[in-house]
Design a protein around this motif. Structure first.
Motif, PDB file in Angstrom:
ATOM      1  N   PHE A   1      63.731 -49.371 -50.054  1.00 18.64           N
ATOM      2  CA  PHE A   1      62.445 -49.340 -50.745  1.00 18.64           C
ATOM      3  C   PHE A   1      61.391 -48.459 -50.068  1.00 18.64           C
ATOM      4  CE2 PHE A   1      63.923 -53.725 -52.095  1.00 18.64           C
ATOM      5  CZ  PHE A   1      64.273 -53.324 -53.376  1.00 18.64           C
ATOM      6  N   SER A   2      61.017 -48.792 -48.843  1.00 19.21           N
ATOM      7  CA  SER A   2      59.837 -48.169 -48.217  1.00 19.21           C
ATOM      8  C   SER A   2      59.947 -46.655 -48.100  1.00 19.21           C
ATOM      9  CB  SER A   2      59.587 -48.787 -46.842  1.00 19.21           C
ATOM     10  OG  SER A   2      59.321 -50.167 -46.955  1.00 19.21           O
ATOM     11  N   ALA A   3      61.099 -46.151 -47.659  1.00 23.69           N
ATOM     12  CA  ALA A   3      61.265 -44.705 -47.494  1.00 23.69           C
ATOM     13  C   ALA A   3      61.330 -43.977 -48.825  1.00 23.69           C
ATOM     14  CB  ALA A   3      62.528 -44.416 -46.688  1.00 23.69           C
ATOM     15  N   LEU A   4      61.435 -44.734 -49.926  1.00 25.25           N
ATOM     16  CA  LEU A   4      61.529 -44.142 -51.261  1.00 25.25           C
ATOM     17  C   LEU A   4      60.250 -44.348 -52.061  1.00 25.25           C
ATOM     18  CD1 LEU A   4      65.193 -45.219 -52.020  1.00 25.25           C
ATOM     19  CD2 LEU A   4      64.389 -42.875 -51.714  1.00 25.25           C
ATOM     20  N   ASN A   5      59.152 -44.630 -51.348  1.00 27.18           N
ATOM     21  CA  ASN A   5      57.828 -44.695 -51.966  1.00 27.18           C
ATOM     22  C   ASN A   5      57.625 -45.911 -52.863  1.00 27.18           C
ATOM     23  OD1 ASN A   5      55.261 -43.459 -52.112  1.00 27.18           O
ATOM     24  ND2 ASN A   5      55.723 -42.606 -54.131  1.00 27.18           N
ATOM     25  N   PHE A   6      58.379 -46.999 -52.623  1.00 22.72           N
ATOM     26  CA  PHE A   6      58.138 -48.241 -53.341  1.00 22.72           C
ATOM     27  C   PHE A   6      56.956 -48.955 -52.685  1.00 22.72           C
ATOM     28  CE2 PHE A   6      62.408 -47.461 -54.778  1.00 22.72           C
ATOM     29  CZ  PHE A   6      62.524 -48.124 -55.993  1.00 22.72           C
ATOM     30  N   PRO A   7      55.860 -49.214 -53.387  1.00 18.60           N
ATOM     31  CA  PRO A   7      54.746 -49.955 -52.795  1.00 18.60           C
ATOM     32  C   PRO A   7      55.132 -51.406 -52.528  1.00 18.60           C
ATOM     33  CG  PRO A   7      54.376 -49.625 -55.140  1.00 18.60           C
ATOM     34  CD  PRO A   7      55.596 -48.820 -54.780  1.00 18.60           C
ATOM     35  N   PRO A   8      54.414 -52.094 -51.628  1.00 20.34           N
ATOM     36  CA  PRO A   8      54.756 -53.489 -51.279  1.00 20.34           C
ATOM     37  C   PRO A   8      54.785 -54.426 -52.475  1.00 20.34           C
ATOM     38  CG  PRO A   8      53.193 -52.586 -49.710  1.00 20.34           C
ATOM     39  CD  PRO A   8      53.308 -51.582 -50.813  1.00 20.34           C
ATOM     40  N   GLU A   9      53.957 -54.153 -53.492  1.00 22.29           N
ATOM     41  CA  GLU A   9      53.868 -55.060 -54.644  1.00 22.29           C
ATOM     42  C   GLU A   9      54.829 -54.678 -55.773  1.00 22.29           C
ATOM     43  OE1 GLU A   9      51.120 -51.599 -55.348  1.00 22.29           O
ATOM     44  OE2 GLU A   9      51.627 -52.904 -53.655  1.00 22.29           O
ATOM     45  N   HIS A  10      55.722 -53.703 -55.546  1.00 22.36           N
ATOM     46  CA  HIS A  10      56.614 -53.252 -56.622  1.00 22.36           C
ATOM     47  C   HIS A  10      57.540 -54.388 -57.057  1.00 22.36           C
ATOM     48  CE1 HIS A  10      59.555 -50.888 -58.856  1.00 22.36           C
ATOM     49  NE2 HIS A  10      58.672 -49.905 -58.859  1.00 22.36           N
ATOM     50  N   PRO A  11      57.705 -54.603 -58.371  1.00 24.76           N
ATOM     51  CA  PRO A  11      58.529 -55.734 -58.866  1.00 24.76           C
ATOM     52  C   PRO A  11      59.990 -55.671 -58.444  1.00 24.76           C
ATOM     53  CG  PRO A  11      57.923 -54.236 -60.666  1.00 24.76           C
ATOM     54  CD  PRO A  11      57.081 -53.855 -59.482  1.00 24.76           C
TER      55      PRO A  11
ATOM     56  N   GLU B   1      82.269 -29.532 -74.551  1.00 25.67           N
ATOM     57  CA  GLU B   1      81.253 -28.515 -74.814  1.00 25.67           C
ATOM     58  C   GLU B   1      80.274 -28.924 -75.896  1.00 25.67           C
ATOM     59  OE1 GLU B   1      80.229 -25.544 -73.615  1.00 25.67           O
ATOM     60  OE2 GLU B   1      81.494 -26.007 -71.890  1.00 25.67           O
ATOM     61  N   GLN B   2      80.657 -29.879 -76.752  1.00 28.78           N
ATOM     62  CA  GLN B   2      79.762 -30.297 -77.822  1.00 28.78           C
ATOM     63  C   GLN B   2      78.686 -31.256 -77.338  1.00 28.78           C
ATOM     64  OE1 GLN B   2      82.733 -31.481 -77.318  1.00 28.78           O
ATOM     65  NE2 GLN B   2      82.547 -33.712 -77.300  1.00 28.78           N
ATOM     66  N   ALA B   3      78.761 -31.684 -76.099  1.00 31.07           N
ATOM     67  CA  ALA B   3      77.826 -32.681 -75.576  1.00 31.07           C
ATOM     68  C   ALA B   3      76.401 -32.146 -75.522  1.00 31.07           C
ATOM     69  CB  ALA B   3      78.259 -33.132 -74.181  1.00 31.07           C
ATOM     70  N   VAL B   4      75.465 -33.009 -75.831  1.00 31.53           N
ATOM     71  CA  VAL B   4      74.040 -32.673 -75.728  1.00 31.53           C
ATOM     72  C   VAL B   4      73.353 -33.760 -74.908  1.00 31.53           C
ATOM     73  CG1 VAL B   4      73.908 -31.371 -77.876  1.00 31.53           C
ATOM     74  CG2 VAL B   4      73.545 -33.844 -77.919  1.00 31.53           C
ATOM     75  N   ILE B   5      72.259 -33.398 -74.264  1.00 32.91           N
ATOM     76  CA  ILE B   5      71.475 -34.387 -73.536  1.00 32.91           C
ATOM     77  C   ILE B   5      70.046 -34.351 -74.042  1.00 32.91           C
ATOM     78  CG2 ILE B   5      72.908 -34.221 -71.466  1.00 32.91           C
ATOM     79  CD1 ILE B   5      70.677 -32.596 -70.152  1.00 32.91           C
ATOM     80  N   ARG B   6      69.374 -35.472 -73.909  1.00 30.68           N
ATOM     81  CA  ARG B   6      67.957 -35.543 -74.244  1.00 30.68           C
ATOM     82  C   ARG B   6      67.223 -36.062 -73.021  1.00 30.68           C
ATOM     83  NH1 ARG B   6      65.885 -39.700 -78.778  1.00 30.68           N
ATOM     84  NH2 ARG B   6      66.245 -41.173 -77.086  1.00 30.68           N
ATOM     85  N   MET B   7      66.169 -35.377 -72.625  1.00 31.29           N
ATOM     86  CA  MET B   7      65.399 -35.803 -71.466  1.00 31.29           C
ATOM     87  C   MET B   7      64.032 -36.271 -71.948  1.00 31.29           C
ATOM     88  SD  MET B   7      66.477 -32.918 -68.644  1.00 31.29           S
ATOM     89  CE  MET B   7      66.385 -34.071 -67.286  1.00 31.29           C
ATOM     90  N   ARG B   8      63.624 -37.433 -71.472  1.00 31.66           N
ATOM     91  CA  ARG B   8      62.326 -37.964 -71.867  1.00 31.66           C
ATOM     92  C   ARG B   8      61.580 -38.428 -70.624  1.00 31.66           C
ATOM     93  NH1 ARG B   8      64.240 -43.755 -74.604  1.00 31.66           N
ATOM     94  NH2 ARG B   8      65.125 -44.651 -72.695  1.00 31.66           N
ATOM     95  N   PRO B   9      60.246 -38.398 -70.658  1.00 32.82           N
ATOM     96  CA  PRO B   9      59.463 -38.805 -69.486  1.00 32.82           C
ATOM     97  C   PRO B   9      59.728 -40.256 -69.100  1.00 32.82           C
ATOM     98  CG  PRO B   9      58.098 -37.651 -71.078  1.00 32.82           C
ATOM     99  CD  PRO B   9      59.412 -37.925 -71.759  1.00 32.82           C
ATOM    100  N   SER B  10      59.721 -40.518 -67.807  1.00 29.94           N
ATOM    101  CA  SER B  10      59.913 -41.867 -67.300  1.00 29.94           C
ATOM    102  C   SER B  10      59.188 -41.983 -65.971  1.00 29.94           C
ATOM    103  CB  SER B  10      61.407 -42.176 -67.141  1.00 29.94           C
ATOM    104  OG  SER B  10      61.599 -43.525 -66.779  1.00 29.94           O
ATOM    105  N   TYR B  11      59.336 -43.139 -65.303  1.00 29.89           N
ATOM    106  CA  TYR B  11      58.685 -43.336 -64.013  1.00 29.89           C
ATOM    107  C   TYR B  11      59.662 -43.916 -63.006  1.00 29.89           C
ATOM    108  CZ  TYR B  11      56.143 -45.538 -60.237  1.00 29.89           C
ATOM    109  OH  TYR B  11      55.742 -45.925 -58.991  1.00 29.89           O
ATOM    110  N   PHE B  12      59.746 -43.277 -61.856  1.00 26.02           N
ATOM    111  CA  PHE B  12      60.459 -43.808 -60.698  1.00 26.02           C
ATOM    112  C   PHE B  12      59.580 -43.536 -59.481  1.00 26.02           C
ATOM    113  CE2 PHE B  12      63.662 -42.215 -63.718  1.00 26.02           C
ATOM    114  CZ  PHE B  12      64.316 -43.409 -64.014  1.00 26.02           C
ATOM    115  N   PRO B  13      59.459 -44.490 -58.562  1.00 24.66           N
ATOM    116  CA  PRO B  13      58.564 -44.287 -57.416  1.00 24.66           C
ATOM    117  C   PRO B  13      58.942 -43.099 -56.541  1.00 24.66           C
ATOM    118  CG  PRO B  13      59.191 -46.600 -57.621  1.00 24.66           C
ATOM    119  CD  PRO B  13      60.049 -45.829 -58.578  1.00 24.66           C
ATOM    120  N   PHE B  14      60.240 -42.722 -56.546  1.00 28.56           N
ATOM    121  CA  PHE B  14      60.692 -41.704 -55.602  1.00 28.56           C
ATOM    122  C   PHE B  14      60.801 -40.314 -56.208  1.00 28.56           C
ATOM    123  CE2 PHE B  14      63.836 -44.783 -56.985  1.00 28.56           C
ATOM    124  CZ  PHE B  14      64.701 -44.019 -57.749  1.00 28.56           C
TER     125      PHE B  14
END
Length: 336
Positions: free
Chosen positions: A135-145, A235-248
């Motif tokens: 947690f700590s080295a990955l920017n998780f604050p103390p109150e992170h769920p 080769e037919q595979a497609v990806i979709r990227m959408r905004p999200s949140y991660f502490p690190f």
């Protein structure tokens, strides 16, 4: 480095053995943790970035041929040593059915192989970890769920010792002992205190990746993940990227088709299944691991092996992976 690989390859091709002891000695010499091949793998970090792909492919080829050669020697010796005096006449005459690799192992090996072709090396770490590396080295604050008992298994009520909730802890350990450029892939088993259902389990498997160097961009990450998707799903595979949140990571994204976009119970009718969190490594994470964020940038990603296997093989209930039903497992005989 390439010359060393070629020299070792020629040496491997000439290997001979007359008994099982000699075969084992060869295995230790070339394939053990202190063997010749592992020493070359350790030197891989010193290879210039522009040569990593070529050298990585040659190392993988060398490893595969060394394993094949030693396996072939073992088979020959076993055949020579098998005399009539050693036959077990009490053994059943019925054919004994052979086992198969677990689908999660098959998928994990495939993912590792794909990223190794992009120059990523394999890194591993302990399943029982401490708060700093998880947690700590990955920017998780103390109150992170995520720190809450509802999500994390702690050891003997010690808030500092826990079962890792992600393999990002391996990335932290890599940054502690290695300076950029860093390009690693980190597979492993992780644990979270979650209700078991067709979509989730308290034990599952992850593969996470980390790339840190000068000038690494979001475009580099997107192209790498698109290459991965096409290698796994075609080769037919497609990806979709959408905004999200991660502490690190900042910015962060999710890369998310089991039903071909038609909608099903697994994707909750959306036609997409989220398989990967990703993003640019947060400068705070670089600082915490003594890496200069003004000079270096990087991206990280993490995916659940179960989710990838669900997409690849059309499995619609994650619990099947843990039930050890041989009828289910034998469906993957041809996947080897």
């Amino acid at each position: 480095m390439i010359a060393k690989i070629q020299e070792l390859l020629e040496e491997v091709e000439k290997l001979k053995a007359s008994n099982l002891e000699e075969v084992e000695a060869l295995r230790i010499k070339y394939l053990s943790k202190k063997g010749s091949l592992n020493a070359l793998m350790a030197d891989f970090r010193n290879v210039p970035a522009e040569m990593k792909k070529e050298v990585g492919m040659k190392l993988n080829d060398l490893k595969a041929k060394a394993q094949e050669k030693i396996a072939a020697l073992k088979e020959v010796v076993d055949t020579q040593d098998c005399g009539t005096d050693e036959l077990d006449l009490t053994r059943t005459a019925y054919p004994v059915s052979l086992g198969t690799r677990h689908p999660l192992t098959i998928v994990k090996n495939e993912i590792v192989d794909i990223f190794s072709r992009l120059g990523f090396t394999l890194a591993e770490g302990p399943e029982i970890e401490d708060d700093w590396h998880v947690f700590s080295a990955l920017n998780f604050p103390p109150e992170h769920p995520a720190r809450d008992m509802q999500d994390t298994f702690f050891i003997e009520k010690d808030p500092d010792i826990l079962l890792r909730t992600h393999t990002s802890s391996i990335q932290v350990r890599t940054m502690e002992r290695q300076k950029p450029p860093i390009r690693v892939i980190c597979p492993g088993r992780v644990f979270r205190n979650e209700a078991i259902s067709y979509r989730a389990h308290c034990i599952f498997h992850q593969i996470e990746g980390l790339y840190i160097d000068e000038g690494v961009s979001f475009a580099d990450m997107k192209q790498s993940l698109l290459y991965f998707a096409k290698e796994v799903f075609g080769e037919q595979a497609v990806i979709r990227m959408r905004p999200s949140y991660f502490p690190f990571t900042e910015p962060s994204a999710e890369s998310c088709n089991l039903c071909g976009g038609k909608g099903c119970n697994v994707c909750k009718g959306t036609g997409w299944l989220e398989i990967m969190g990703c993003g640019m490594v947060d400068p705070n994470v670089l600082k915490a691991n003594n890496i200069d964020p003004e000079k270096y940038s990087g991206f990280a990603f993490g995916m659940g092996i179960e989710r990838i296997a669900m997409l690849k093989y059309g499995v619609k209930d994650l619990r099947l992976y843990f039930e050890n039903d041989v009828r289910f497992l034998h469906q993957f005989d041809e996947a080897l």
